[in-house]
Write an enzyme that holds these catalytic residues in place. Sequence first.
Site, PDB file in Angstrom:
ATOM      1  N   ARG A  48      -7.145  16.078  32.389  1.00  0.00           N
ATOM      2  CA  ARG A  48      -6.174  16.312  31.300  1.00  0.00           C
ATOM      3  C   ARG A  48      -5.869  15.021  30.545  1.00  0.00           C
ATOM      4  O   ARG A  48      -5.566  15.047  29.355  1.00  0.00           O
ATOM      5  CB  ARG A  48      -4.912  16.969  31.888  1.00  0.00           C
ATOM      6  CG  ARG A  48      -4.195  16.147  32.922  1.00  0.00           C
ATOM      7  CD  ARG A  48      -3.290  16.971  33.837  1.00  0.00           C
ATOM      8  NE  ARG A  48      -4.052  17.668  34.889  1.00  0.00           N
ATOM      9  CZ  ARG A  48      -3.506  18.434  35.825  1.00  0.00           C
ATOM     10  NH1 ARG A  48      -2.197  18.632  35.855  1.00  0.00           N
ATOM     11  NH2 ARG A  48      -4.266  19.030  36.729  1.00  0.00           N
ATOM     12  N   GLU A  87      -7.130  13.746  36.440  1.00  0.00           N
ATOM     13  CA  GLU A  87      -7.605  12.843  35.389  1.00  0.00           C
ATOM     14  C   GLU A  87      -8.171  13.584  34.183  1.00  0.00           C
ATOM     15  O   GLU A  87      -8.192  13.036  33.084  1.00  0.00           O
ATOM     16  CB  GLU A  87      -8.653  11.889  35.968  1.00  0.00           C
ATOM     17  CG  GLU A  87     -10.095  12.415  36.037  1.00  0.00           C
ATOM     18  CD  GLU A  87     -10.271  13.626  36.942  1.00  0.00           C
ATOM     19  OE1 GLU A  87      -9.412  13.842  37.823  1.00  0.00           O
ATOM     20  OE2 GLU A  87     -11.247  14.376  36.761  1.00  0.00           O
ATOM     21  N   LYS A  98     -10.146  11.562  46.828  1.00  0.00           N
ATOM     22  CA  LYS A  98     -10.468  12.860  47.412  1.00  0.00           C
ATOM     23  C   LYS A  98     -11.013  12.677  48.826  1.00  0.00           C
ATOM     24  O   LYS A  98     -11.566  11.633  49.147  1.00  0.00           O
ATOM     25  CB  LYS A  98     -11.561  13.543  46.566  1.00  0.00           C
ATOM     26  CG  LYS A  98     -11.096  14.031  45.215  1.00  0.00           C
ATOM     27  CD  LYS A  98     -12.249  14.679  44.453  1.00  0.00           C
ATOM     28  CE  LYS A  98     -11.802  15.184  43.097  1.00  0.00           C
ATOM     29  NZ  LYS A  98     -10.830  16.283  43.156  1.00  0.00           N
ATOM     30  N   ASP A 133     -15.939  12.111  39.713  1.00  0.00           N
ATOM     31  CA  ASP A 133     -14.492  12.135  39.998  1.00  0.00           C
ATOM     32  C   ASP A 133     -14.255  11.892  41.482  1.00  0.00           C
ATOM     33  O   ASP A 133     -14.323  12.809  42.296  1.00  0.00           O
ATOM     34  CB  ASP A 133     -13.912  13.492  39.574  1.00  0.00           C
ATOM     35  CG  ASP A 133     -12.408  13.579  39.831  1.00  0.00           C
ATOM     36  OD1 ASP A 133     -11.785  12.524  40.077  1.00  0.00           O
ATOM     37  OD2 ASP A 133     -11.872  14.703  39.774  1.00  0.00           O
ATOM     38  N   ASP A 156      -5.932  11.780  40.511  1.00  0.00           N
ATOM     39  CA  ASP A 156      -6.974  12.809  40.587  1.00  0.00           C
ATOM     40  C   ASP A 156      -6.767  13.911  39.539  1.00  0.00           C
ATOM     41  O   ASP A 156      -7.643  14.747  39.344  1.00  0.00           O
ATOM     42  CB  ASP A 156      -6.988  13.402  42.005  1.00  0.00           C
ATOM     43  CG  ASP A 156      -8.261  14.166  42.303  1.00  0.00           C
ATOM     44  OD1 ASP A 156      -9.221  14.062  41.514  1.00  0.00           O
ATOM     45  OD2 ASP A 156      -8.297  14.872  43.330  1.00  0.00           O
ATOM     46  N   ASP A 181     -18.431  17.112  37.467  1.00  0.00           N
ATOM     47  CA  ASP A 181     -17.119  17.191  36.819  1.00  0.00           C
ATOM     48  C   ASP A 181     -17.213  16.890  35.316  1.00  0.00           C
ATOM     49  O   ASP A 181     -16.212  16.723  34.646  1.00  0.00           O
ATOM     50  CB  ASP A 181     -16.147  16.221  37.513  1.00  0.00           C
ATOM     51  CG  ASP A 181     -14.699  16.648  37.376  1.00  0.00           C
ATOM     52  OD1 ASP A 181     -14.456  17.827  37.054  1.00  0.00           O
ATOM     53  OD2 ASP A 181     -13.816  15.797  37.578  1.00  0.00           O
TER      54      ASP A 181
HETATM   55  N1  BES Z   1     -12.311  17.844  38.924  1.00  0.00           N
HETATM   56  C1  BES Z   1     -11.187  18.267  39.659  1.00  0.00           C
HETATM   57  C2  BES Z   1     -11.047  19.783  39.725  1.00  0.00           C
HETATM   58  C3  BES Z   1     -12.107  20.532  40.480  1.00  0.00           C
HETATM   59  C4  BES Z   1     -11.924  20.825  41.812  1.00  0.00           C
HETATM   60  C5  BES Z   1     -13.222  21.003  39.848  1.00  0.00           C
HETATM   61  C6  BES Z   1     -12.882  21.543  42.494  1.00  0.00           C
HETATM   62  C7  BES Z   1     -14.175  21.718  40.527  1.00  0.00           C
HETATM   63  C8  BES Z   1     -14.007  21.998  41.855  1.00  0.00           C
HETATM   64  C9  BES Z   1      -9.901  17.716  39.031  1.00  0.00           C
HETATM   65  O1  BES Z   1     -10.040  16.488  38.414  1.00  0.00           O
HETATM   66  C10 BES Z   1      -8.922  17.554  40.132  1.00  0.00           C
HETATM   67  O2  BES Z   1      -9.135  16.728  40.981  1.00  0.00           O
HETATM   68  N2  BES Z   1      -7.847  18.347  40.092  1.00  0.00           N
HETATM   69  C11 BES Z   1      -6.854  18.308  41.083  1.00  0.00           C
HETATM   70  C12 BES Z   1      -5.519  18.312  40.384  1.00  0.00           C
HETATM   71  C13 BES Z   1      -4.357  18.029  41.280  1.00  0.00           C
HETATM   72  C14 BES Z   1      -4.389  16.601  41.738  1.00  0.00           C
HETATM   73  C15 BES Z   1      -3.105  18.338  40.535  1.00  0.00           C
HETATM   74  C16 BES Z   1      -7.017  19.548  41.955  1.00  0.00           C
HETATM   75  O3  BES Z   1      -7.347  20.601  41.425  1.00  0.00           O
HETATM   76  O4  BES Z   1      -6.830  19.429  43.162  1.00  0.00           O
HETATM   77 ZN    ZN Z   2     -11.863  16.003  37.734  1.00  0.00          ZN
HETATM   78 MN    MN Z   3      -9.707  14.868  39.730  1.00  0.00          MN
END
Ligand code: BES
Ligand code: ZN
Ligand code: MN
Length: 487
Positions: A337, A335, A263, A256, A333, A274
Amino acid sequence: MQIRFAPTRPAGDYALVVPAAGTQRPGLAGLGEGIDAVLRRQRFEGEAGGAAELYLDQDGGRRLIVVGLGADAKPDTAAEKLGGTLAARLLTSGETHAVLDLTGLNFDADAAARVALAASLRSWRHDRYRTKLKDKQKPTLASLTIVGAPAEAEARWTSRYAPLAAGVELTRELVAEPANIIYPESFVARCRASMEGLGIEFEVLGEKDMADLGMGALLGVSQGSVRDAQLLVMRWNGGEPGGTPVCFVGKGVTFDTGGISIKPAAGMESMKWDMGGAGAVAGAMKALAGRKAKANVVGICGLVENMPDGNAQRPGDVVTSMNGQTIEVINTDAEGRLVLCDAITWAQANVKPATIIDLATLTGAMVVALGHEMGGMFANDDTLAGQLDAAGKASGDKLWRMPLGEAYDRLIDSPIADIKNVGPREGGSITAAHFIGRFIDEGVKWAHLDIAGMAWSDKPSSTYDKGATGFGVRLLDQYVADVVEKG
Ligand code: BES
Ligand code: ZN
Ligand code: MN
């Protein structure tokens, strides 16, 4: 590590491990007068988690490790600490064989088998790419013999916990491997190879199949990647023929980057894990088939890579999911869901389960809320929530229930489409859960487990070293044992 059970201590060269429940140390009987004094010198009081080490004048100097259980230790809670402590201490010690003597301690068969489970899990390492390890850094411990356990302990180990350990290890391997090695197609191949001969039916959908089904949400995430997305379906039919199965669905984002909503560079390498939800689903299937669980279970992994590219989806794009709902992709990001909603729609259309449990490393907000101690649980059914909570407590993969509600749900309404893929920053794990909830059919019992803080650990515990934990496998196995098999 090879695990054996024996009635008495064997002959030959080995390190001896003796548990101490406070001052109760039956295993030390006959080993010599001075031992108590030596333990006192090490300030060892048999406290839980404590250990002392000394050498016996036997067979050219036998290493003796005394492991504390605490004065009022319950065998089942102490068991895993004991197994983990002995494995961590001896794994690279130079010793090749350990003998654990449980004589005189009231460990029941299950507790004795859980010592073996913890020792086995704690010994797992991923050294595949460490070609320059010095001999002294390499594991030496090859076998553990457990002495003085009830007669049924060995059967408990071989029929329940050894297959469980194998499942956890598959999950850890998938999670630990880097994303140039494990991507959607190689994830499937690794699962097939690992589960061969166990009787699990595999079905795999590629991008063409998913496009024909209209899985625009999942495919939108995959659009920027040169890797082909996969939907992996694993069926274990161990229950009543034709009985309604329970369905586990895992987020399998093999890397991811965030996509166009990219990111920051610092720490991005951790996004190789991920796919921890999908990894847990795969490991659980292996464990259940390995122990021939009397249950019908379908494991589904939504496997994609989220990359930025000239062909990647953009913030603001509107995609159409398999069930016809349109989604405004505010942030590429968010993604996970998007992957889960189509995987779940496919499950409901094709598997028709009464219960769906999804697992996903879904939100950073979940880590902020619960840290690295528990996974977050969202559920539309109190009974299911209670069962998962109990399975968490019994297995050690602990969960904490989080809220759902109408007011949160409104936060993901979109002005241009049916739904948007992010809400406000506040309550980010809850709105993520609501997004998935909008794809759950009427009457389906559903739980969403956000395991973002649990798939990987920066510190060791009694059942894992730093790195991939395998979180979720023991939980799902316990849930199946206590709820599905008992029907
Ligand atoms: N895979 C990440 C979530 C994540 C973050 C898992 C840190 C493990 C450690 C997910 O896909 C993500 O990027 N989520 C974003 C959502 C936001 C853009 C609404 C997040 O949590 O920042
Ligand atoms: Zn993710
Ligand atoms: Mn993500």
